[in-house]
Motif scaffolding. Structure first.
Motif, short mmCIF file in Angstrom:
data_model
loop_
_atom_site.label_atom_id
_atom_site.label_comp_id
_atom_site.label_asym_id
_atom_site.label_seq_id
_atom_site.Cartn_x
_atom_site.Cartn_y
_atom_site.Cartn_z
N ALA A 130 -4.23 7.25 -1.15
CA ALA A 130 -3.69 5.94 -0.79
C ALA A 130 -4.10 4.96 -1.86
O ALA A 130 -5.09 5.17 -2.58
CB ALA A 130 -4.19 5.49 0.58
N GLU B 273 0.85 -1.18 0.00
CA GLU B 273 0.00 0.00 0.00
C GLU B 273 0.89 1.23 0.00
O GLU B 273 2.03 1.18 0.48
CB GLU B 273 -0.90 0.01 1.24
CG GLU B 273 -1.98 -1.04 1.18
CD GLU B 273 -3.20 -0.69 2.03
OE1 GLU B 273 -3.28 0.45 2.53
OE2 GLU B 273 -4.04 -1.57 2.20
N GLY C 274 -3.68 0.42 -2.84
CA GLY C 274 -3.17 -0.88 -2.40
C GLY C 274 -3.30 -1.90 -3.50
O GLY C 274 -4.23 -1.84 -4.31
N GLY D 206 -6.75 -0.90 -6.07
CA GLY D 206 -7.77 -0.01 -5.50
C GLY D 206 -7.10 1.23 -4.95
O GLY D 206 -5.97 1.16 -4.46
C1 2NL Z 1 -7.18 -3.07 -2.78
C2 2NL Z 1 -7.56 -1.73 -2.25
C3 2NL Z 1 -6.74 0.09 -1.04
C4 2NL Z 1 -6.12 1.78 0.50
C5 2NL Z 1 -6.01 0.49 0.05
C6 2NL Z 1 -5.61 3.09 2.49
C7 2NL Z 1 -4.83 3.17 3.61
C8 2NL Z 1 -5.05 4.17 4.50
C9 2NL Z 1 -6.00 5.10 4.28
C10 2NL Z 1 -6.76 4.98 3.15
CL1 2NL Z 1 -4.13 4.29 5.93
N1 2NL Z 1 -6.55 3.99 2.27
N2 2NL Z 1 -5.39 2.10 1.62
C11 2NL Z 1 -6.93 2.68 -0.17
C12 2NL Z 1 -7.65 2.27 -1.25
C13 2NL Z 1 -7.56 0.96 -1.70
O1 2NL Z 1 -6.58 -1.22 -1.43
O2 2NL Z 1 -7.87 -3.57 -3.61
N3 2NL Z 1 -6.09 -3.63 -2.29
C14 2NL Z 1 -5.60 -4.89 -2.71
#
Ligand code: 2NL
Length: 361
Positions: free
Chosen positions: A313, A218, A315, A290
């Motif tokens: 952010a 992330e 990830g 995402g």
């Molecule tokens: C996905 C989606 C995501 C984030 C992770 C994140 C972290 C913080 C605050 C806000 Cl501390 N967002 N992380 C944001 C959007 C998507 O991951 O499909 N991951 C495999």
């Protein structure tokens, strides 16, 4: 001691010193001390003597027995030492020799992909942050705007640890994402923040496309004027470098995550012809990650003022992007520890990931 016993001693000790190996020595032992051995036979004769003579001869025989046993043992130790020395001499290796080609190890594709991600984001000004894999409810859920009873909790298939009382401890989880690391960073550091958090994550989910442990990276950027354009540019630069395609087509689709608002899923352009996937050409799309602007509730939960700070952010799964880049068709083979697979898909350790060569389009 009587002459007959002196003769016996002389004969037995000579037999011991003449034994050429362990088997011969054991034969000497049996002939002297075994059930039908010569010393044993002398012992049996004691019964026929009168008490005074029996005592005297019994002591002499015991002494003889001790001497012969000791001589046998000393010779046995000498044989064993010699055998060990011979083995050590035969197995001698020169550790200063260069390694043979077949001894060259391989880097696991996850390690390689991980290193590439760190190299690319490092060049873009990000530092690597890490944190614990066993987390509390606050860092894994509550701070991310996922309160108790939020449906997203069920979707995470969380592994809970057992408390000391043997009951499930709902405040002790294997982290389901590395967002926990970003929460800790926001709690402990002042913006501007520019970090990536690569790491292992855990979900109780196992099928063709899910494993209970998987790796995720992330990224988090927090500053005073960070906006969605920065997110787009950052992803364009990263994905171009990672997939080694200049101006890789990207598509942002509106989505929902509790921790970002607005949220977007990102697709990359690809073609699928005759079952082969090509990234960066054609008019098909492939979902890759995402992302979104960090939700004000998340910024607030970390002790920062959402009126002053904002950021983005995103990830993504490291196994997933490794499969796409390196054409690895089955997720589960990453965890098989199969040396033939590793030889085929692994990387030479001397070709370390860097931007010097190969990563930039
Ligand atoms: C996905 C989606 C995501 C984030 C992770 C994140 C972290 C913080 C605050 C806000 Cl501390 N967002 N992380 C944001 C959007 C998507 O991951 O499909 N991951 C495999």
């Amino acid at each position: 001691m009587t002459d007959t016993l002196d003769q016996l001693r002389g004969a037995l000790l000579e037999d011991v010193s003449k034994a050429e190996n362990l088997e011969a020595l054991d034969a000497v032992r049996v002939a002297a001390l075994g059930k039908k051995g010569r010393i044993t036979a002398e012992m049996k004769n004691l019964g026929g003597l009168d008490p005074e003579a029996r005592k005297q001869r019994g002591q002499e025989l015991n002494q003889l027995k001790g001497e012969v046993a000791e001589a046998i043992n000393a010779r046995k130790v000498a044989f064993e030492d010699a055998a060990l020395n011979e083995q050590l001499e035969a197995e001698r290796i020169d550790v200063s020799l260069p390694i043979r080609p077949e001894e060259m190890g391989r880097l696991h594709p996850i390690s390689q992909t991980w290193d590439e991600i760190v190299a690319i984001f490092g060049e873009m000004g990000f530092t690597v942050a890490d944190g614990p894999e066993i987390e509390d409810d606050f860092h894994n859920f509550t701070a991310l705007n996922i309160p108790a009873e939020h449906p997203a909790r069920q979707e995470h298939d969380t592994f809970y640890l057992q408390g000391e009382d043997g009951q499930i401890d709902y405040n002790s989880v294997l982290r389901t994402h590395t967002s926990t690391v970003q929460i800790r960073t926001m709690q402990n550091e002042q913006p501007p923040i520019r970090i990536i958090a690569p790491g292992r994550t855990y979900r109780s989910d196992s099928d063709m496309t899910h494993t209970p442990m998987f790796s995720q990276v992330e990224a988090l950027v927090i500053d005073k004027n960070t906006h969605f354009g920065h997110l787009k540019g950052c992803l364009q630069d990263f994905l171009d470098a990672f997939f080694e395609v200049k101006d890789l087509p990207l598509r942002f689709r509106a989505s929902y995550f509790p921790f970002t608002e607005p949220s977007a899923e990102v697709d990359i352009g690809c073609s699928r012809k005759d079952g082969t996937l090509k990234i960066g050409e054609g008019d098909d799309w492939l979902e890759i990650l995402g992302s979104g602007m960090v939700h004000p509730n998340v910024i607030k939960a970390c002790g920062l003022d959402p009126e002053e700070y904002q950021g983005f952010a995103f990830g993504m799964g490291i196994e997933r992007i490794a499969m796409l880049k390196y054409g690895i068709p089955d997720l589960r083979t990453f965890f098989d520890a199969d040396m033939r697979w590793l030889k085929h898909h692994g990387f030479l350790p001397l070709e370390a990931a860097s931007l010097i060569r190969g990563l930039r389009p």
